[in-house]
Design a protein around this motif. Structure first.
Motif, PDB file in Angstrom:
ATOM      1  N   PRO A   1       0.814  -1.234   0.000  1.00 15.14           N
ATOM      2  CA  PRO A   1       0.000   0.000   0.000  1.00 15.14           C
ATOM      3  C   PRO A   1       0.842   1.276   0.000  1.00 15.14           C
ATOM      4  O   PRO A   1       0.545   2.225  -0.738  1.00 15.14           O
ATOM      5  CB  PRO A   1      -0.831  -0.132   1.277  1.00 15.14           C
ATOM      6  N   ASP A   2       1.920   1.310   0.789  1.00 13.73           N
ATOM      7  CA  ASP A   2       2.782   2.493   0.807  1.00 13.73           C
ATOM      8  C   ASP A   2       3.532   2.652  -0.509  1.00 13.73           C
ATOM      9  O   ASP A   2       3.721   3.765  -0.998  1.00 13.73           O
ATOM     10  CB  ASP A   2       3.785   2.418   1.955  1.00 13.73           C
ATOM     11  N   LEU A   3       3.965   1.545  -1.091  1.00 17.36           N
ATOM     12  CA  LEU A   3       4.664   1.575  -2.366  1.00 17.36           C
ATOM     13  C   LEU A   3       3.781   2.218  -3.436  1.00 17.36           C
ATOM     14  O   LEU A   3       4.212   3.105  -4.170  1.00 17.36           O
ATOM     15  CB  LEU A   3       5.052   0.154  -2.778  1.00 17.36           C
ATOM     16  N   TYR A   4       2.528   1.813  -3.490  1.00 22.04           N
ATOM     17  CA  TYR A   4       1.599   2.379  -4.473  1.00 22.04           C
ATOM     18  C   TYR A   4       1.270   3.826  -4.153  1.00 22.04           C
ATOM     19  O   TYR A   4       1.207   4.670  -5.044  1.00 22.04           O
ATOM     20  CB  TYR A   4       0.321   1.537  -4.551  1.00 22.04           C
ATOM     21  N   ASN A   5       1.056   4.137  -2.896  1.00 25.23           N
ATOM     22  CA  ASN A   5       0.717   5.497  -2.493  1.00 25.23           C
ATOM     23  C   ASN A   5       1.843   6.465  -2.835  1.00 25.23           C
ATOM     24  O   ASN A   5       1.602   7.589  -3.250  1.00 25.23           O
ATOM     25  CB  ASN A   5       0.406   5.541  -0.995  1.00 25.23           C
ATOM     26  N   ASP A   6       3.089   6.020  -2.681  1.00 22.09           N
ATOM     27  CA  ASP A   6       4.227   6.883  -2.979  1.00 22.09           C
ATOM     28  C   ASP A   6       4.350   7.169  -4.462  1.00 22.09           C
ATOM     29  O   ASP A   6       4.699   8.274  -4.868  1.00 22.09           O
ATOM     30  CB  ASP A   6       5.527   6.245  -2.491  1.00 22.09           C
ATOM     31  N   SER A   7       4.083   6.167  -5.293  1.00 22.61           N
ATOM     32  CA  SER A   7       4.263   6.374  -6.732  1.00 22.61           C
ATOM     33  C   SER A   7       3.089   7.135  -7.345  1.00 22.61           C
ATOM     34  O   SER A   7       3.265   7.886  -8.287  1.00 22.61           O
ATOM     35  CB  SER A   7       4.479   5.051  -7.459  1.00 22.61           C
ATOM     36  N   ASN A   8       1.896   6.930  -6.802  1.00 22.38           N
ATOM     37  CA  ASN A   8       0.725   7.649  -7.309  1.00 22.38           C
ATOM     38  C   ASN A   8      -0.373   7.567  -6.254  1.00 22.38           C
ATOM     39  O   ASN A   8      -1.039   6.538  -6.134  1.00 22.38           O
ATOM     40  CB  ASN A   8       0.247   7.044  -8.628  1.00 22.38           C
ATOM     41  N   PRO A   9      -0.584   8.638  -5.479  1.00 23.17           N
ATOM     42  CA  PRO A   9      -1.570   8.610  -4.389  1.00 23.17           C
ATOM     43  C   PRO A   9      -2.987   8.253  -4.828  1.00 23.17           C
ATOM     44  O   PRO A   9      -3.792   7.830  -4.010  1.00 23.17           O
ATOM     45  CB  PRO A   9      -1.519  10.027  -3.821  1.00 23.17           C
ATOM     46  N   GLU A  10      -3.296   8.404  -6.121  1.00 22.48           N
ATOM     47  CA  GLU A  10      -4.632   8.055  -6.601  1.00 22.48           C
ATOM     48  C   GLU A  10      -4.812   6.544  -6.744  1.00 22.48           C
ATOM     49  O   GLU A  10      -5.933   6.051  -6.827  1.00 22.48           O
ATOM     50  CB  GLU A  10      -4.893   8.737  -7.946  1.00 22.48           C
ATOM     51  N   LEU A  11      -3.699   5.812  -6.791  1.00 16.06           N
ATOM     52  CA  LEU A  11      -3.775   4.358  -6.958  1.00 16.06           C
ATOM     53  C   LEU A  11      -3.958   3.662  -5.621  1.00 16.06           C
ATOM     54  O   LEU A  11      -3.310   4.005  -4.646  1.00 16.06           O
ATOM     55  CB  LEU A  11      -2.500   3.823  -7.608  1.00 16.06           C
ATOM     56  N   LYS A  12      -4.816   2.704  -5.615  1.00 18.62           N
ATOM     57  CA  LYS A  12      -4.989   1.831  -4.443  1.00 18.62           C
ATOM     58  C   LYS A  12      -4.732   0.418  -4.921  1.00 18.62           C
ATOM     59  O   LYS A  12      -5.332  -0.031  -5.907  1.00 18.62           O
ATOM     60  CB  LYS A  12      -6.412   1.942  -3.875  1.00 18.62           C
TER      61      LYS A  12
ATOM     62  N   TYR B   1      10.788  -2.160  -8.681  1.00 22.69           N
ATOM     63  CA  TYR B   1      10.387  -1.606  -7.378  1.00 22.69           C
ATOM     64  C   TYR B   1      11.599  -1.160  -6.571  1.00 22.69           C
ATOM     65  O   TYR B   1      12.582  -1.884  -6.448  1.00 22.69           O
ATOM     66  CB  TYR B   1       9.616  -2.636  -6.541  1.00 22.69           C
ATOM     67  N   LEU B   2      11.486   0.029  -6.011  1.00 26.70           N
ATOM     68  CA  LEU B   2      12.428   0.554  -5.021  1.00 26.70           C
ATOM     69  C   LEU B   2      11.570   1.198  -3.946  1.00 26.70           C
ATOM     70  O   LEU B   2      10.716   2.036  -4.244  1.00 26.70           O
ATOM     71  CB  LEU B   2      13.362   1.598  -5.648  1.00 26.70           C
ATOM     72  N   PHE B   3      11.788   0.795  -2.712  1.00 30.56           N
ATOM     73  CA  PHE B   3      10.976   1.308  -1.608  1.00 30.56           C
ATOM     74  C   PHE B   3      11.840   1.501  -0.377  1.00 30.56           C
ATOM     75  O   PHE B   3      12.676   0.659  -0.057  1.00 30.56           O
ATOM     76  CB  PHE B   3       9.853   0.313  -1.278  1.00 30.56           C
ATOM     77  N   VAL B   4      11.625   2.633   0.315  1.00 29.15           N
ATOM     78  CA  VAL B   4      12.263   2.902   1.609  1.00 29.15           C
ATOM     79  C   VAL B   4      11.170   3.368   2.560  1.00 29.15           C
ATOM     80  O   VAL B   4      10.329   4.195   2.200  1.00 29.15           O
ATOM     81  CB  VAL B   4      13.372   3.976   1.490  1.00 29.15           C
ATOM     82  N   GLU B   5      11.194   2.812   3.765  1.00 27.60           N
ATOM     83  CA  GLU B   5      10.223   3.199   4.792  1.00 27.60           C
ATOM     84  C   GLU B   5      10.239   4.715   4.971  1.00 27.60           C
ATOM     85  O   GLU B   5      11.308   5.334   5.014  1.00 27.60           O
ATOM     86  CB  GLU B   5      10.542   2.531   6.130  1.00 27.60           C
ATOM     87  N   ARG B   6       9.055   5.302   5.053  1.00 29.40           N
ATOM     88  CA  ARG B   6       8.903   6.757   5.124  1.00 29.40           C
ATOM     89  C   ARG B   6       9.790   7.392   6.203  1.00 29.40           C
ATOM     90  O   ARG B   6      10.453   8.398   5.962  1.00 29.40           O
ATOM     91  CB  ARG B   6       7.426   7.084   5.389  1.00 29.40           C
TER      92      ARG B   6
END
Length: 140
Positions: free
Chosen positions: A18-29, A76-81
């Motif tokens: 969920p955070d990965l998607y929210n970061d790349s595009n907040p409109e995406l769920k 995918y590249l993700f880092v905790e907020r």
């Protein structure tokens, strides 16, 4: 510390979708289909590329990559907020760049959503160049 993927990190990665998607595009769920896509991506990356995680006491982020002929692709590249701006993404990217050289690949490819301004800024700081634009027409 940068570590290679192990099965024990699977649930952590899934929990970050969920955070990965929210970061790349907040409109995406993320949908169930998105969760399945990432699960397949984990398998593909483990087989043809890799997954690296930044881990202290717990995982702080990850990068997926796979090789397709002479190119590395990063889906995918993700880092905790709460751990952003600590150099974690840079360390993960450097690990993939070393892997690219080791595999004698000629380039690294990735896609960035237009609304992901921080991601775009990061990749530009890593000497990536905008290579193409993907145009979309939506039937609304």
């Amino acid at each position: 510390m940068i570590k290679k993927y192990q099965e024990k990190y699977f649930e952590y990665i899934i929990s970050t979708i969920p955070d990965l998607y929210n970061d790349s595009n907040p409109e995406l769920k993320p949908t169930e289909k998105d969760f399945l896509k990432i699960k397949k991506s984990i398998n593909m990356c483990v087989k043809t590329g890799g997954i690296f995680l930044s881990v202290k006491k717990k995982p702080l982020g990850y990068i997926f990559f796979y090789q397709d002929e002479s190119a590395i692709t990063i889906p995918y590249l993700f880092v905790e907020r709460e751990h952003r701006r600590e150099g974690i993404a840079n360390k993960l990217m450097q690990k993939v760049k070393k892997e690219m050289k080791k595999r004698k690949c000629t380039e690294i490819r990735l896609n960035v959503e237009k609304v992901n301004k921080k991601g775009l800024k990061f990749y530009l700081s890593q000497d990536f160049e905008v290579y193409s634009h993907i145009m979309v027409y939506k039937n609304e």
